[in-house]
Design an enzyme around this catalytic site. Sequence first.
Site: not given
Ligand code: DQA
Length: 148
Positions: A13-14, A21, A26, A77, A80, A101, A103, A110, A114
């Site tokens: 998501p997002n 964003r 990011y 990835n 959240a 995985e 990020h 952070r 997280r």
């Molecule tokens: C993320 C880190 C997560 O905590 C966050 O919710 C994201 C992006 C990252 O790529 O750093 O949406 O996965």
Amino acid sequence: MTETGRLLIVHGPNLNLLGTREPGIYGTQSLEDINELCRTTAAARGFAVDTVQSNHEGQLVDTIQAAHGTAEGIVINPAAYTHTSVAIADALAAVNLPVVEVHLSNVHARESFRHHSYVSPHASAVIAGAGVAGYRFAVEHLAALLRS
Ligand code: DQA
């Protein structure tokens, strides 16, 4: 190089908002930039990629389930959902494919919520904090793992 295998790249998501964003966290590259990086990195190692982004947990579970028999490995990835989703972790365990995985940010530097990942126990490798290059490292690692 002839593409002989497929990798699934899953974005949670997002991540569709990448580029605009929170660029200080990011970066400024878009999701399509990341997908293109995955495509070229994979192609140089003989793999094609399928890329999926969803803001919906169940859709991500369906996508992971569908990887069984169609993909040789998964780069994910979970965004959240990393920190909340038993369902995504269970789907990854069920398909039993090598998983990397990724990020973009260093989640360990952070907020404390997280720091925990439900996905990491199912991953061959976890890459955090390398920004967009993390996806390149992930594809390279997965390709090496699959062809070693
Ligand atoms: C993320 C880190 C997560 O905590 C966050 O919710 C994201 C992006 C990252 O790529 O750093 O949406 O996965």
